[in-house]
Design an enzyme around this catalytic site. Structure first.
Site, PDB file in Angstrom:
ATOM      1  N   TYR A 101       7.850 -24.411  14.528  1.00 30.45           N
ATOM      2  CA  TYR A 101       8.101 -25.860  14.517  1.00 30.45           C
ATOM      3  C   TYR A 101       7.228 -26.494  15.600  1.00 30.45           C
ATOM      4  O   TYR A 101       7.171 -25.994  16.735  1.00 30.45           O
ATOM      5  CB  TYR A 101       9.581 -26.166  14.815  1.00 30.45           C
ATOM      6  N   GLU A 189       5.283 -34.743  13.320  1.00 34.63           N
ATOM      7  CA  GLU A 189       5.978 -33.459  13.274  1.00 34.63           C
ATOM      8  C   GLU A 189       5.366 -32.551  12.219  1.00 34.63           C
ATOM      9  O   GLU A 189       5.065 -33.003  11.115  1.00 34.63           O
ATOM     10  CB  GLU A 189       7.448 -33.731  12.943  1.00 34.63           C
TER      11      GLU A 189
END
Ligand code: GDP
Ligand code: MN
Length: 378
Positions: A101, A189
């Site tokens: 992530y 993101e």
């Protein structure tokens, strides 16, 4: 402004972040042509702005045309968190070895952007953040200069990533940070940031939010705000902030703070606000008239409270707008105006000529009392 995945990936690609070749398609037939051009296997992905598409069935791998057509038919028209999918993204599929992530967002508590990186997570990053917060690395960024490579590499190392992958991820994160600043993002993101079985680091998803205040200098136009009602569209067209509520009294005020305080007083009086409208500063007579017409058209409206402080706003302009509506539309609803400041005498005279109740030197409470009495609420 929230971007679609394919738009966000384009921004990442421009800053040198590796993304797979991909194409968008609006129909299953188009999707089949895209997939043929890219070569199977491909991933078929719903282009909606909501997250969690994978879990909702909006992401499917297709190894041949039959599978692609089935996936495309299933995903097109699908509703994910209330958002209907009308566009597919067809991306060349990769063999994933690990999923990381990575994201940059604004940390309001600290007042700085923060890089968040986790070697675990993928689709369940929120769960990792709760159960093992130490695995989610947070590194606050300066807004004046980009971080040094060794600083980011240390975060990647502390997250448990070794060797060649550590170096590749570091390079990718530095590019992600550059992209975040280059495009005035509030969030950028990548989840998952995939390490392929061939050892490449690739952004498989992008969730990008551009600061609305920066759209002009980015040369971008707002594409994600769908006004809820016709009245809200009309309000947006003249640049005023309007919210429809459920009461009897429409509130129009110059400034959001004054509008909210006025709304509180209306609600306390027992009348209940029917709508909230913040004129902002420097509103013209034409826009005042439209703002008043929008408020009068709000379902359930029996009275309108207009509360203007003439600082940046000009009381003469505002009164001219009110007068135009009164003269041309002869509204049934009761209007009460509290207005003073810049050009107050000119404004008052226009309202007095039309017998509109004005509170000149008194308080908003007084204006609300007049309105409540007029509507038979005591
Ligand atoms: P989200 O659920 O809305 O965040 O959608 P993502 O784009 O992140 O996709 C969800 C999941 O699909 C990812 O976490 C991956 O596991 C998987 N996925 C996405 N692209 C590929 C790919 O090219 N190959 C494979 N095997 N899986 C993929
Ligand atoms: Mn994702």
């Amino acid at each position: 402004m929230r971007m679609f995945e394919y738009e966000g990936k384009e921004l990442l690609r421009r800053l040198g972040v590796a993304v797979m070749p991909e194409k968008t398609a609006a129909t299953v037939g188009e999707a089949a042509m895209c997939a043929a051009a890219l070569g199977y296997p491909v991933v078929v992905k719903a282009q909606v702005r909501a997250g969690g598409r994978g879990k909702a069935g909006g992401v499917k791998v297709a190894r041949d045309e039959a599978a692609l057509r089935a996936a495309g038919a299933a995903i097109l028209g699908m509703s994910i968190k209330g958002e209907r999918c009308s566009l597919l993204l067809i991306a060349k599929a990769v063999d994933i070895a690990r999923e990381f992530y990575a994201g940059v967002t604004l940390d309001a508590a600290v007042g700085r952007p923060v890089l968040i990186f986790s070697a675990e997570g993928g689709m369940d990053i929120e769960r990792v953040a709760e159960s093992a917060p130490e695995k989610v690395r947070k590194y606050h960024l300066s807004t004046l200069s980009l971080p040094r490579r060794h600083e980011i590499q240390e975060e990647v190392r502390l997250a448990g990533v070794e060797g060649d992958t550590q170096s590749k991820v570091t390079s990718l994160l530095l590019r992600l940070i550059s992209a975040f600043f280059t495009y005035d993002c509030t969030t950028m993101e990548i989840n998952p940031l995939a390490v392929t079985t061939a050892g490449e680091c690739i952004a498989l998803d992008a969730k990008v939010v551009i600061d609305d205040a920066a759209l002009k200098r980015q040369g971008m136009t707002q594409t994600d705000s769908v006004p809820a009602s016709d009245l809200e569209k009309r309000a947006a067209a003249i640049g005023v902030n309007y919210v429809q509520l459920r009461g009897r009294v429409a509130v129009i005020a110059g400034g959001a703070g004054l509008a909210m305080a006025s709304m509180d007083l209306v609600n306390q009086s027992g009348c209940k606000a029917a709508s909230f409208l913040d004129t902002g500063g420097g509103i013209s007579s034409a826009h005042t008239a439209e703002a008043l017409r929008i408020s009068l058209a709000t379902p359930g409206v029996e009275g309108v409270l207009i509360n203007i402080f003439g600082g940046i706003n000009n009381c003469g302009e505002v009164a001219r707008g009110i007068a135009a509506v009164v003269d041309e539309d002869r509204p049934q609803a009761m209007l009460v105006v509290k207005m003073r400041g810049y050009s107050q005498d000119e404004g008052w005279a226009m309202l007095e000529a039309r017998r509109i109740p004005i509170v000149k030197y008194g308080t908003t409470e007084e204006a609300v009392r007049i309105l409540a009495a007029g509507l038979g609420v005591s």
